[in-house]
Design a protein around this motif. Structure first.
Motif, mmCIF file in Angstrom:
data_model
loop_
_atom_site.group_PDB
_atom_site.id
_atom_site.type_symbol
_atom_site.label_atom_id
_atom_site.label_comp_id
_atom_site.label_asym_id
_atom_site.label_seq_id
_atom_site.Cartn_x
_atom_site.Cartn_y
_atom_site.Cartn_z
ATOM 1 N N ASP A 263 98.968 78.158 53.065
ATOM 2 C CA ASP A 263 98.129 77.660 51.979
ATOM 3 C C ASP A 263 97.593 76.282 52.355
ATOM 4 O OD1 ASP A 263 96.925 76.809 49.676
ATOM 5 O OD2 ASP A 263 98.697 76.989 48.396
ATOM 6 N N PRO A 264 96.327 76.195 52.774
ATOM 7 C CA PRO A 264 95.777 74.888 53.180
ATOM 8 C C PRO A 264 95.689 73.884 52.037
ATOM 9 C CG PRO A 264 94.055 76.569 53.078
ATOM 10 C CD PRO A 264 95.357 77.289 52.922
ATOM 11 N N GLU A 265 95.787 74.354 50.802
ATOM 12 C CA GLU A 265 95.706 73.458 49.659
ATOM 13 C C GLU A 265 97.077 72.959 49.194
ATOM 14 O OE1 GLU A 265 93.083 74.797 46.509
ATOM 15 O OE2 GLU A 265 92.148 76.227 47.881
ATOM 16 N N LEU A 266 98.120 73.394 49.863
ATOM 17 C CA LEU A 266 99.471 73.022 49.467
ATOM 18 C C LEU A 266 99.750 71.576 49.866
ATOM 19 C CD1 LEU A 266 102.195 74.038 48.305
ATOM 20 C CD2 LEU A 266 102.821 74.687 50.640
ATOM 21 N N ARG A 267 99.995 70.737 48.877
ATOM 22 C CA ARG A 267 100.302 69.322 49.150
ATOM 23 C C ARG A 267 101.018 68.711 47.942
ATOM 24 N NH1 ARG A 267 94.937 69.862 48.934
ATOM 25 N NH2 ARG A 267 94.790 69.607 51.195
ATOM 26 N N ASP A 276 100.786 70.693 44.505
ATOM 27 C CA ASP A 276 99.594 71.487 44.200
ATOM 28 C C ASP A 276 99.545 72.651 45.187
ATOM 29 O OD1 ASP A 276 98.820 69.695 42.218
ATOM 30 O OD2 ASP A 276 97.586 68.504 43.596
ATOM 31 N N TYR A 277 98.991 73.761 44.749
ATOM 32 C CA TYR A 277 98.847 74.903 45.655
ATOM 33 C C TYR A 277 97.574 75.665 45.311
ATOM 34 C CZ TYR A 277 101.138 77.263 41.679
ATOM 35 O OH TYR A 277 101.481 77.714 40.431
ATOM 36 N N GLY A 278 97.147 76.530 46.232
ATOM 37 C CA GLY A 278 95.873 77.223 46.104
ATOM 38 C C GLY A 278 95.880 78.307 45.043
ATOM 39 N N GLU A 279 94.705 78.859 44.805
ATOM 40 C CA GLU A 279 94.523 79.894 43.795
ATOM 41 C C GLU A 279 95.061 81.231 44.296
ATOM 42 O OE1 GLU A 279 93.502 81.592 40.170
ATOM 43 O OE2 GLU A 279 93.568 79.476 40.785
ATOM 44 N N ILE A 280 95.852 81.884 43.482
ATOM 45 C CA ILE A 280 96.393 83.205 43.802
ATOM 46 C C ILE A 280 95.306 84.261 43.611
ATOM 47 C CG2 ILE A 280 98.095 84.938 43.065
ATOM 48 C CD1 ILE A 280 99.887 82.548 42.229
ATOM 49 N N ASP A 281 95.313 85.280 44.439
ATOM 50 C CA ASP A 281 94.350 86.375 44.324
ATOM 51 C C ASP A 281 94.806 87.307 43.198
ATOM 52 O OD1 ASP A 281 92.631 88.504 44.541
ATOM 53 O OD2 ASP A 281 92.837 88.744 46.719
ATOM 54 N N TRP A 282 94.381 86.991 41.985
ATOM 55 C CA TRP A 282 94.835 87.781 40.841
ATOM 56 C C TRP A 282 94.217 89.170 40.814
ATOM 57 C CZ3 TRP A 282 99.127 86.269 39.206
ATOM 58 C CH2 TRP A 282 99.456 84.918 39.126
ATOM 59 N N ASP A 283 93.104 89.362 41.494
ATOM 60 C CA ASP A 283 92.531 90.708 41.599
ATOM 61 C C ASP A 283 93.472 91.620 42.391
ATOM 62 O OD1 ASP A 283 90.283 90.074 40.129
ATOM 63 O OD2 ASP A 283 89.085 89.552 41.890
ATOM 64 N N GLU A 284 94.045 91.074 43.462
ATOM 65 C CA GLU A 284 95.024 91.853 44.231
ATOM 66 C C GLU A 284 96.238 92.172 43.368
ATOM 67 O OE1 GLU A 284 98.175 91.258 47.912
ATOM 68 O OE2 GLU A 284 96.300 90.111 47.940
ATOM 69 N N PHE A 285 96.717 91.190 42.634
ATOM 70 C CA PHE A 285 97.860 91.401 41.744
ATOM 71 C C PHE A 285 97.598 92.549 40.771
ATOM 72 C CE2 PHE A 285 99.819 90.355 37.593
ATOM 73 C CZ PHE A 285 101.159 90.409 37.946
#
Length: 334
Positions: A263-267, A276-285
């Motif tokens: 996750d490149p947004e993980l910091r 902070d972390y990136g957006e989960i692919d809720w469509d896949e979920f």
């Protein structure tokens, strides 16, 4: 015992309660407000009972289906020690399912009915078990990430307002914690191994990280059951709160292990005091929950086949129980 026409708003009784049930409903509200346990013998709203049946059944189904991804590697584990560890873990998961089905039965349902709903896709199980285990490193990553997420989810359930569920969770969480440590120990051993083993671990982490975050369910804004379940004391934290706790717990473990979370947004966010972390692919979920995951059909077909192959055992056990009951009646008459 469970019939009611009570309507709820924010966890409290509102207009519509039968006069005879009003004192019982008031006692139930007082029990929840005082953070005491509801027991099977106690009166409870029908909606509370149905919510518990849905949640406990889904949890039990997840433990039973969850045996499949790891059971597939028992014979292929690289040593007798690793085979023994994995076999013991799969056996634990079977036991967890049985504890939970027993807890559900205290609510007036039968585990045969719940099994039928599972194999006919009328009840769900955790989305995480619809992903394949492609390498042996997946066994370690499942222990570390999947069981780690399960621990975050399940430890608060030890304080669930429904007694049988809470008590079952105490033992389950102890065993899940051991599984998580086993998985992490396996990954540490692999990370001290060859370049190929380290690459295998990293590839596995890349595949399992996002599905592990999905285990906590949809975001709070899209979760239809969270608010009421928290009002009843069934849940203690929201999906997003638990997900954040898992991320914050896992980041330092990944650093110690020597892997990179994909996750490149993980910091770290010092203002929030959390990552902070990136957006989960809720469509896949949603696709996986709806039955279109990589292994949905395979998992259910295997469970259905196992259930059908075990029919003779259930029939024999029923016949034996009936014979013993008849013999007891005869002895009582004599």
């Amino acid at each position: 015992m469970y019939r009611t026409n009570i309507r709820f708003k924010g966890g409290s009784v509102v207009a519509g309660t039968d006069e005879l049930e009003a004192p019982l409903a008031a006692d139930f509200d007082a029990t929840i407000a005082a953070d005491r346990r509801v027991e099977p013998r106690d009166w409870m709203p029908e909606a509370y009972r149905k919510t518990l049946i849905r949640q406990i059944a889904q949890h039990a189904h997840s433990e039973i289906i969850g045996m499949q991804p790891e059971g597939n590697w028992i014979l292929r584990a690289p040593s007798l020690r690793r085979k023994t560890i994995l076999l013991a873990k799969v056996q634990d998961e079977a036991g967890h399912g049985m504890y939970l089905y027993a807890a559900a039965e205290t609510l007036g349902v039968d585990r045969a009915e719940l099994t039928e709903k599972l194999i006919t896709s009328k009840q769900k199980y955790s989305s995480i078990f619809n992903y394949p285990t492609l390498s042996y490193a997946d066994i370690g990553v499942i222990g570390w990430l999947v069981d780690g997420a399960a621990i975050c989810n399940q430890v608060p359930l030890c304080r669930c307002s429904y007694g049988p569920y809470a008590r079952a969770m105490v033992r389950i969480c102890k065993e899940e914690s051991f599984h998580q440590r086993q998985g992490y120990e396996l990954l540490m051993a692999m990370m001290r191994g060859t370049d190929a083993q380290r690459e295998m671990v990293q590839e596995s982490v890349d595949r399992w990280w996002w599905p592990s975050l999905m285990m906590f369910g949809p975001p709070d804004a899209d979760s239809p059951n969270t608010r009421q379940s928290m009002a009843w004391g069934i849940k203690r934290h929201t999906n997003d709160e638990l997900r954040q706790r898992f991320v914050d717990m896992t980041v330092p473990q990944a650093a110690a292990l020597g892997v990179t979370l994909p996750d490149p947004e993980l910091r770290w966010n010092p203002e929030r005091g959390a990552h902070d972390y990136g957006e989960i692919d809720w469509d896949e979920f949603k696709r996986v929950i709806a039955g279109s995951g990589p292994c949905n059909a395979q998992r259910l077909a295997h469970r259905r086949r196992a259930h059908e192959n075990g029919a003779w055992v259930r029939e024999a056990a029923t016949a034996y129980a009936e014979k013993q009951a008849a013999r007891a009646r005869e002895e009582k008459v004599a």
